[in-house]
Design an enzyme around this catalytic site. Structure first.
Site, short mmCIF file in Angstrom:
data_model
loop_
_atom_site.label_atom_id
_atom_site.label_comp_id
_atom_site.label_asym_id
_atom_site.label_seq_id
_atom_site.Cartn_x
_atom_site.Cartn_y
_atom_site.Cartn_z
N GLY A 274 6.78 0.99 -6.59
CA GLY A 274 6.62 -0.33 -5.99
C GLY A 274 7.69 -1.54 -6.18
O GLY A 274 7.55 -2.78 -5.69
N CYS A 394 12.47 2.14 24.99
CA CYS A 394 11.82 1.57 26.25
C CYS A 394 10.44 0.69 25.54
O CYS A 394 9.64 0.91 26.10
CB CYS A 394 11.31 2.50 27.10
SG CYS A 394 12.50 3.81 27.53
N1 LLP Z 1 3.89 6.16 -5.88
C1 LLP Z 1 2.98 6.37 -5.07
C2 LLP Z 1 1.64 6.71 -5.33
C3 LLP Z 1 3.20 5.70 -3.80
O1 LLP Z 1 2.32 5.66 -2.90
C4 LLP Z 1 4.46 5.27 -3.54
C5 LLP Z 1 4.66 4.65 -2.21
C6 LLP Z 1 5.51 5.09 -4.22
C7 LLP Z 1 5.25 5.76 -5.82
C8 LLP Z 1 6.77 4.76 -4.23
O2 LLP Z 1 6.91 3.17 -4.29
P1 LLP Z 1 8.12 2.54 -3.74
O3 LLP Z 1 8.94 2.45 -5.31
O4 LLP Z 1 9.05 3.28 -2.85
O5 LLP Z 1 8.05 1.15 -3.40
N2 LLP Z 1 6.46 2.84 4.31
C9 LLP Z 1 6.59 1.55 3.52
C10 LLP Z 1 6.36 1.83 1.91
C11 LLP Z 1 5.06 2.59 1.83
C12 LLP Z 1 4.96 3.10 0.24
C13 LLP Z 1 3.97 4.09 0.21
N3 LLP Z 1 3.96 4.58 -1.26
C14 LLP Z 1 7.94 0.76 3.78
O6 LLP Z 1 8.52 1.11 4.51
O7 LLP Z 1 7.96 -0.38 3.18
#
Ligand code: LLP
Length: 468
Positions: A274, A394
Site C-alpha cells: 500500500g 470509443c
Molecule cells: N497485499 C494485498 C493483500 C493487496 O490486496 C495489495 C493490493 C497489495 C498487497 C499491494 O498493494 P500496493 O503496494 O501495490 O499498493 N488497482 C489499484 C490498486 C489495487 C490494489 C489491490 N491490492 C490501483 O491501480 O491503484
C-alpha cells in the site's frame, strides 16, 4: 470549466527526472533533447519496437525491490532482538516470469491472488516456499494447486474459507499453512475502491464483530490447518507511516488476545502493501521502505514488550512502490484537435495510439498522470499549450491526462511519455475495442528485450470459435 482552466498555462508541466527523481526510473535523463532510459534513446525504442509500449527500467525495479528486502531484513534483524523480516512482491501490480525471477533474486517472495498469478510464479521457477496466495473468493482449484505444491501460506479471508481449505487439505492429506486476514477498521488509501480495511467492504475478517477471533479459534481446532499468523492490508497509494503503524498496533494487540484467551502463539504477521508513489508534481514524496520498516519495527517491538509477547516474524507486500516508478508508457501522438469551449477559449485534444485499454486508472479512480515528450525537450518550446491527452477508444471518457501543458506545436509523430505506469497499468489492461495489449519492453545497459510481447490481432482472435 475544469479547475485547471483557472491555472495559467505553463504551470501544469511534467517534472524532469532532476526535479522529481522519485517520479522517474533512475536512468531517465535527457540528452540532446531526447529522453533516454536504461542506456538507450526512447526514440530508438519507438522506432525499433513500435508504440504504444510499456518500457521497464530493469535496474530501477531491481533496486526498488532490493531496498524493500534490505529494509525489512535490517529493521527486523534478530540482532536487534527481532525475529526476522522480509517482503513479498504483490504480483497483481505487474507480473511476468522475468519479473518474478527478478524480485526473487533480490530476496523477495511473490504474493499471488489468482490461479493465473500462482501458475505464472510457479512456472517461472519461484520456490513454492516463497509464494503466498490471496483472494476473497478462492476456487477449489486455486487452493488445491497451492496445497499440492506446498506454497508458503494461504491468506484466509472468510469463515467459509476456513471450512473450504480444511476440506481440501483433508482430502489431500496435508496440513495447510494459513494466515488470517484481518479487517482492522482502518480507512486509508488513495480511493474508495482501493481502501481495504474499513468495515463496509469485502476483504478480511472483522475484528470489531468477532469474526476474526472465531476464524482463528476454528483454525486452531481444525485438523488440517496450520495457523501461521495474522495479516492486514489497509489499502493502496498511502503516504506516511501512521496508518500502517496503527494497523500494526491493532494486529499485535489482537495477537495478545489470542495468546491470553486461546493460548495461541502468533509466529508471523504480515502488514500488507500500500505504500504510495508520486504520479505528478502535485503528489508528495513517497515514504521510503526504510522509513516504513523502521516505524513498523518500533510499534511491533513496543506492543510486544507491552504484552510480554515474543516478537513475530514480520513481512510486508509492496507492489506499486516496487514497479510503479520503474516503468514508463511510450505513446505516439496522432490527431491533434482544438475544441472551442462554451465559456470561450479552446482545449487542445491530443490523441495517442493507446488509451483506457492500457491505462484504466484515470477512468476508474480519477487518477492523475503527467507526461512529457520523448523526442524533444518541452523546456525548449517557444510556447506551451494546455492539452488534454485522450486515447483512441470509443468513449469520450477515454482520457489519460485531463490537463497538461505541452509544446503548443505538438503534432502527429511526437512521442509522448507517461511516467509511473508500472503498477496496475499492464496488469489492468483490457482488450476494449479489440485493442491489442502493448508489450512490456525491458531496457538495461543500452539493450532492450521483451518481458511480455505485444499482443497481435491473431492472439485476440484465437479464441473466437466462429473463426476456427
Ligand atoms: N497485499 C494485498 C493483500 C493487496 O490486496 C495489495 C493490493 C497489495 C498487497 C499491494 O498493494 P500496493 O503496494 O501495490 O499498493 N488497482 C489499484 C490498486 C489495487 C490494489 C489491490 N491490492 C490501483 O491501480 O491503484
Amino acid at each position: 470549466m475544469s479547475e485547471a482552466d483557472s491555472v495559467p498555462v505553463g504551470t501544469l508541466t511534467c517534472p524532469t527526472p532532476d526535479e522529481r527523481p522519485d517520479l522517474w526510473p533512475w536512468s531517465a535523463a535527457r540528452e540532446g533533447g531526447v529522453l533516454r532510459l536504461g542506456g538507450g534513446d526512447l526514440t530508438a525504442v519507438a522506432a525499433d519496437f513500435g508504440t504504444p509500449t510499456f518500457v521497464l527500467d530493469v535496474e530501477a525495479m531491481r533496486g526498488r525491490a532490493r531496498v524493500w528486502a534490505s529494509a525489512m531484513a535490517e529493521e527486523f534483524w534478530d540482532g536487534y532482538g527481532m525475529n526476522g523480516g522480509d517482503a513479498f512482491y504483490a504480483g497483481k501490480a505487474f507480473l511476468s516470469a522475468d519479473v518474478a525471477r527478478l524480485v526473487v533474486a533480490e530476496g523477495l517472495g511473490v504474493d499471488t491472488a489468482s490461479l493465473g498469478e500462482l501458475t505464472l510464479a510457479l512456472r517461472a521457477g519461484v520456490d513454492p516456499e516463497r509464494i503466498g496466495l490471496h483472494g476473497n473468493n478462492k476456487s477449489d482449484e486455486e487452493i488445491r494447486l497451492a496445497l499440492e505444491l506446498g506454497i508458503h501460506r494461504i491468506f484466509i479471508d472468510s469463515m467459509d474459507e476456513v471450512r473450504q481449505i480444511e476440506r481440501i487439505a483433508a482430502s489431500l492429506g496435508v496440513s495447510a499453512p494459513v494466515m488470517v486476514r484481518l479487517k482492522s477498521g482502518i480507512h486509508a488509501g488513495g480511493n474508495e475502491y482501493i481502501a481495504t480495511a474499513h468495515e463496509d467492504q469485502k476483504f478480511g475478517l472483522s475484528l470489531a464483530t468477532g469474526q476474526a477471533y472465531e476464524a482463528v479459534a476454528a483454525i486452531k481446532d481444525a485438523a488440517h490447518l496450520d495457523f501461521r499468523g495474522l495479516h492486514s492490508h489497509i489499502g493502496s497509494q498511502i503516504f506516511g507511516t501512521e496508518a500502517f503503524t496503527e494497523a500494526a498496533r491493532i494486529v499485535v494487540d489482537f495477537a495478545a488476545r489470542l495468546k491470553a484467551e486461546l493460548d495461541l502463539e502468533v509466529p508471523a504477521i504480515d502488514l500488507g502493501g500500500g505504500v504510495g508513489i508520486a504520479y505528478t508534481a502535485q503528489d508528495p514524496e513517497p515514504t521510503s521502505p526504510v522509513e516504513l520498516a523502521r516505524a513498523l519495527a518500533g510499534v511491533v517491538r513496543e506492543r510486544c514488550a507491552h504484552h510480554g509477547l515474543p516478537i513475530p516474524h514480520v513481512s510486508v507486500e509492496p507492489g506499486r512502490s516496487i514497479v510503479g516508478p520503474a516503468m514508463v508508457m511510450l505513446y505516439r501522438v496522432g490527431v491533434v484537435k482544438d475544441i472551442s469551449l462554451e465559456g470561450g477559449g479552446v482545449r487542445r485534444y491530443v490523441a495517442i495510439d493507446g488509451g483506457m485499454s492500457d491505462n484504466i486508472r484515470p477512468v476508474l479512480y480519477g487518477a492523475a498522470y503527467t507526461a512529457t515528450l520523448a523526442n524533444r525537450d518541452p523546456e525548449q518550446a517557444l510556447e506551451l499549450a494546455r492539452c488534454r491527452i485522450v486515447g483512441k477508444h470509443c468513449e469520450s471518457g477515454d482520457i489519460i491526462i485531463r490537463d497538461i501543458d505541452l509544446p503548443a506545436d505538438i503534432a502527429a509523430g511526437d512521442l509522448l511519455v507517461v511516467p509511473a505506469v508500472g503498477a496496475y497499468g499492464y496488469s489492468m489492461a483490457s482488450n476494449y475495442n479489440m485493442a491489442t495489449k502493448p508489450g512490456v519492453l525491458a531496457v538495461e545497459d543500452g539493450a532492450a528485450r521483451w518481458f511480455i510481447r505485444p499482443q497481435t490481432v491473431d492472439h485476440l482472435l484465437a479464441l473466437d470459435a466462429g473463426l476456427e
